[in-house]
Design a protein around this motif. Structure first.
Motif, PDB file in Angstrom:
ATOM      1  N   ALA A 115       0.853  -1.177  -0.022  1.00  0.00           N
ATOM      2  CA  ALA A 115      -0.049  -0.059  -0.020  1.00  0.00           C
ATOM      3  C   ALA A 115       0.834   1.349  -0.063  1.00  0.00           C
ATOM      4  CB  ALA A 115      -0.996   0.178   1.306  1.00  0.00           C
ATOM      5  N   VAL A 116       1.926   1.372   0.697  1.00  0.00           N
ATOM      6  CA  VAL A 116       2.774   2.395   0.721  1.00  0.00           C
ATOM      7  C   VAL A 116       3.630   2.637  -0.507  1.00  0.00           C
ATOM      8  CG1 VAL A 116       5.008   3.313   1.841  1.00  0.00           C
ATOM      9  CG2 VAL A 116       3.115   2.585   3.364  1.00  0.00           C
ATOM     10  N   GLN A 117       4.011   1.592  -1.115  1.00  0.00           N
ATOM     11  CA  GLN A 117       4.616   1.760  -2.484  1.00  0.00           C
ATOM     12  C   GLN A 117       3.544   2.221  -3.449  1.00  0.00           C
ATOM     13  OE1 GLN A 117       6.464  -2.129  -3.686  1.00  0.00           O
ATOM     14  NE2 GLN A 117       7.217  -2.455  -1.973  1.00  0.00           N
ATOM     15  N   HIS A 118       2.312   1.740  -3.390  1.00  0.00           N
ATOM     16  CA  HIS A 118       1.359   2.206  -4.291  1.00  0.00           C
ATOM     17  C   HIS A 118       1.151   3.794  -4.228  1.00  0.00           C
ATOM     18  CE1 HIS A 118      -2.269   2.548  -6.765  1.00  0.00           C
ATOM     19  NE2 HIS A 118      -2.999   3.052  -5.911  1.00  0.00           N
ATOM     20  N   ALA A 119       0.769   4.034  -2.750  1.00  0.00           N
ATOM     21  CA  ALA A 119       0.750   5.361  -2.434  1.00  0.00           C
ATOM     22  C   ALA A 119       1.805   6.618  -2.875  1.00  0.00           C
ATOM     23  CB  ALA A 119       0.405   5.687  -0.827  1.00  0.00           C
ATOM     24  N   VAL A 120       2.896   5.955  -2.892  1.00  0.00           N
ATOM     25  CA  VAL A 120       4.034   6.744  -3.255  1.00  0.00           C
ATOM     26  C   VAL A 120       4.293   6.975  -4.712  1.00  0.00           C
ATOM     27  CG1 VAL A 120       6.553   6.789  -3.275  1.00  0.00           C
ATOM     28  CG2 VAL A 120       5.392   6.595  -1.071  1.00  0.00           C
ATOM     29  N   ALA A 121       4.282   5.782  -5.281  1.00  0.00           N
ATOM     30  CA  ALA A 121       4.367   5.753  -6.737  1.00  0.00           C
ATOM     31  C   ALA A 121       3.194   6.589  -7.641  1.00  0.00           C
ATOM     32  CB  ALA A 121       4.485   4.382  -7.294  1.00  0.00           C
ATOM     33  N   VAL A 122       1.923   5.994  -7.134  1.00  0.00           N
ATOM     34  CA  VAL A 122       0.616   6.450  -7.960  1.00  0.00           C
ATOM     35  C   VAL A 122       0.301   7.866  -7.571  1.00  0.00           C
ATOM     36  CG1 VAL A 122      -1.598   5.771  -8.674  1.00  0.00           C
ATOM     37  CG2 VAL A 122       0.179   3.952  -8.690  1.00  0.00           C
ATOM     38  N   HIS A 123       0.121   7.950  -6.118  1.00  0.00           N
ATOM     39  CA  HIS A 123      -0.510   9.084  -5.650  1.00  0.00           C
ATOM     40  C   HIS A 123       0.421  10.242  -5.064  1.00  0.00           C
ATOM     41  CE1 HIS A 123      -4.499   7.022  -5.826  1.00  0.00           C
ATOM     42  NE2 HIS A 123      -3.863   6.014  -5.470  1.00  0.00           N
ATOM     43  N   GLN A 124       1.673  10.070  -5.497  1.00  0.00           N
ATOM     44  CA  GLN A 124       2.616  11.146  -4.960  1.00  0.00           C
ATOM     45  C   GLN A 124       2.800  11.315  -3.654  1.00  0.00           C
ATOM     46  OE1 GLN A 124       4.705  11.355  -7.547  1.00  0.00           O
ATOM     47  NE2 GLN A 124       3.220  10.212  -8.800  1.00  0.00           N
ATOM     48  N   HIS A 125       2.497  10.306  -2.553  1.00  0.00           N
ATOM     49  CA  HIS A 125       2.361  10.529  -1.112  1.00  0.00           C
ATOM     50  C   HIS A 125       4.011  10.408  -0.843  1.00  0.00           C
ATOM     51  CE1 HIS A 125      -1.820  11.036  -0.199  1.00  0.00           C
ATOM     52  NE2 HIS A 125      -1.887  10.020  -0.973  1.00  0.00           N
ATOM     53  N   THR A 126       4.486  10.624   0.210  1.00  0.00           N
ATOM     54  CA  THR A 126       5.667  10.568   0.764  1.00  0.00           C
ATOM     55  C   THR A 126       5.488   9.701   1.888  1.00  0.00           C
ATOM     56  OG1 THR A 126       6.427  12.730   0.499  1.00  0.00           O
ATOM     57  CG2 THR A 126       7.587  11.663   2.252  1.00  0.00           C
ATOM     58  N   ASP A 127       6.438   8.700   2.061  1.00  0.00           N
ATOM     59  CA  ASP A 127       6.276   7.353   3.105  1.00  0.00           C
ATOM     60  C   ASP A 127       6.755   8.127   4.219  1.00  0.00           C
ATOM     61  OD1 ASP A 127       6.338   5.213   4.658  1.00  0.00           O
ATOM     62  OD2 ASP A 127       8.068   4.313   3.513  1.00  0.00           O
ATOM     63  N   SER A 128       5.629   8.170   5.367  1.00  0.00           N
ATOM     64  CA  SER A 128       5.850   8.724   6.650  1.00  0.00           C
ATOM     65  C   SER A 128       4.950   7.874   7.847  1.00  0.00           C
ATOM     66  CB  SER A 128       5.394  10.088   6.678  1.00  0.00           C
ATOM     67  OG  SER A 128       4.035  10.211   6.645  1.00  0.00           O
ATOM     68  N   PRO A 129       5.270   8.232   8.958  1.00  0.00           N
ATOM     69  CA  PRO A 129       4.340   7.349  10.066  1.00  0.00           C
ATOM     70  C   PRO A 129       3.107   7.931   9.904  1.00  0.00           C
ATOM     71  CG  PRO A 129       6.492   8.122  11.037  1.00  0.00           C
ATOM     72  CD  PRO A 129       6.529   8.618   9.651  1.00  0.00           C
ATOM     73  N   GLU A 130       2.819   9.096   9.437  1.00  0.00           N
ATOM     74  CA  GLU A 130       1.532   9.361   9.397  1.00  0.00           C
ATOM     75  C   GLU A 130       0.568   8.572   8.352  1.00  0.00           C
ATOM     76  OE1 GLU A 130       4.084  11.662   9.465  1.00  0.00           O
ATOM     77  OE2 GLU A 130       3.807  12.243  11.633  1.00  0.00           O
ATOM     78  N   LEU A 131       1.354   8.766   7.132  1.00  0.00           N
ATOM     79  CA  LEU A 131       0.817   7.892   5.959  1.00  0.00           C
ATOM     80  C   LEU A 131       0.304   6.522   6.358  1.00  0.00           C
ATOM     81  CD1 LEU A 131       0.020   7.742   3.098  1.00  0.00           C
ATOM     82  CD2 LEU A 131       2.357   7.196   2.498  1.00  0.00           C
ATOM     83  N   ARG A 132       1.318   5.636   7.010  1.00  0.00           N
ATOM     84  CA  ARG A 132       1.226   4.230   7.245  1.00  0.00           C
ATOM     85  C   ARG A 132       0.059   4.150   8.485  1.00  0.00           C
ATOM     86  NH1 ARG A 132       5.529   0.697   6.047  1.00  0.00           N
ATOM     87  NH2 ARG A 132       6.896   1.706   4.976  1.00  0.00           N
ATOM     88  N   SER A 133       0.142   5.224   9.246  1.00  0.00           N
ATOM     89  CA  SER A 133      -1.194   5.131  10.285  1.00  0.00           C
ATOM     90  C   SER A 133      -2.480   5.370   9.295  1.00  0.00           C
ATOM     91  CB  SER A 133      -0.972   6.227  11.354  1.00  0.00           C
ATOM     92  OG  SER A 133      -2.187   6.263  12.214  1.00  0.00           O
ATOM     93  N   GLN A 134      -2.612   6.255   8.677  1.00  0.00           N
ATOM     94  CA  GLN A 134      -3.698   6.732   8.007  1.00  0.00           C
ATOM     95  C   GLN A 134      -4.178   5.356   6.979  1.00  0.00           C
ATOM     96  OE1 GLN A 134      -3.583   9.849   4.906  1.00  0.00           O
ATOM     97  NE2 GLN A 134      -6.003  10.014   5.363  1.00  0.00           N
ATOM     98  N   LEU A 135      -3.478   4.846   6.315  1.00  0.00           N
ATOM     99  CA  LEU A 135      -3.479   3.804   5.401  1.00  0.00           C
ATOM    100  C   LEU A 135      -4.076   2.577   6.245  1.00  0.00           C
ATOM    101  CD1 LEU A 135      -0.352   3.639   3.032  1.00  0.00           C
ATOM    102  CD2 LEU A 135      -2.742   4.157   2.574  1.00  0.00           C
ATOM    103  N   LYS A 136      -3.427   2.425   7.309  1.00  0.00           N
ATOM    104  CA  LYS A 136      -3.874   1.046   8.305  1.00  0.00           C
ATOM    105  C   LYS A 136      -5.533   1.097   8.715  1.00  0.00           C
ATOM    106  CE  LYS A 136      -3.141  -1.981  11.403  1.00  0.00           C
ATOM    107  NZ  LYS A 136      -3.156  -3.398  10.925  1.00  0.00           N
ATOM    108  N   THR A 137      -5.850   2.574   8.828  1.00  0.00           N
ATOM    109  CA  THR A 137      -7.369   2.678   9.047  1.00  0.00           C
ATOM    110  C   THR A 137      -8.171   1.872   7.825  1.00  0.00           C
ATOM    111  OG1 THR A 137      -7.737   4.907   8.135  1.00  0.00           O
ATOM    112  CG2 THR A 137      -7.126   4.645  10.584  1.00  0.00           C
ATOM    113  N   PHE A 138      -7.718   1.926   6.689  1.00  0.00           N
ATOM    114  CA  PHE A 138      -8.556   1.322   5.699  1.00  0.00           C
ATOM    115  C   PHE A 138      -8.184  -0.133   5.374  1.00  0.00           C
ATOM    116  CE2 PHE A 138      -7.920   5.897   4.467  1.00  0.00           C
ATOM    117  CZ  PHE A 138      -9.249   6.312   4.151  1.00  0.00           C
ATOM    118  N   PHE A 139      -7.392  -0.906   6.303  1.00  0.00           N
ATOM    119  CA  PHE A 139      -7.270  -2.243   6.265  1.00  0.00           C
ATOM    120  C   PHE A 139      -8.774  -2.861   6.387  1.00  0.00           C
ATOM    121  CE2 PHE A 139      -2.628  -2.952   6.718  1.00  0.00           C
ATOM    122  CZ  PHE A 139      -2.242  -2.022   5.688  1.00  0.00           C
TER     123      PHE A 139
END
Length: 64
Positions: free
Chosen positions: A33-57
Motif C-alpha cells: 500500500a505504501v509503495q502504491h501510495a508513493v508511486a501513484v498518488h505522490q505521497h511521501t512515506d511517513s509514519p502518518e501515511l502508514r497510520s492513515q493507510l492502516k485505518t483502511f485495512f
C-alpha cells in the motif's frame, strides 16, 4: 489465516483510482500500500501515511 485488503476507492484522492491490494499479513499489505501510495498518488512515506493507510485495512478480500 485471514487475508487483508485495502481498496483505493475508499481513500480520499484526486486520482480516481480503482486498485485494490490484498495480502496474507498486515506487514505485507502495508508495504504494498505504501509503495502504491508513493508511486501513484505522490505521497511521501511517513509514519502518518502508514497510520492513515492502516485505518483502511479490512479482513477478507475486496468486493468485485
Amino acid at each position: 489465516m485471514t487475508r487483508k485488503y485495502i481498496d483505493c476507492r475508499e481513500c480520499p484522492s484526486d486520482v480516481k483510482c480503482s486498485v485494490a491490494l490484498c495480502a496474507d499479513s498486515d506487514d505485507e499489505l502495508m508495504e504494498a500500500a505504501v509503495q502504491h501510495a508513493v508511486a501513484v498518488h505522490q505521497h511521501t512515506d511517513s509514519p502518518e501515511l502508514r497510520s492513515q493507510l492502516k485505518t483502511f485495512f479490512h479482513d477478507g478480500t475486496p468486493p468485485a
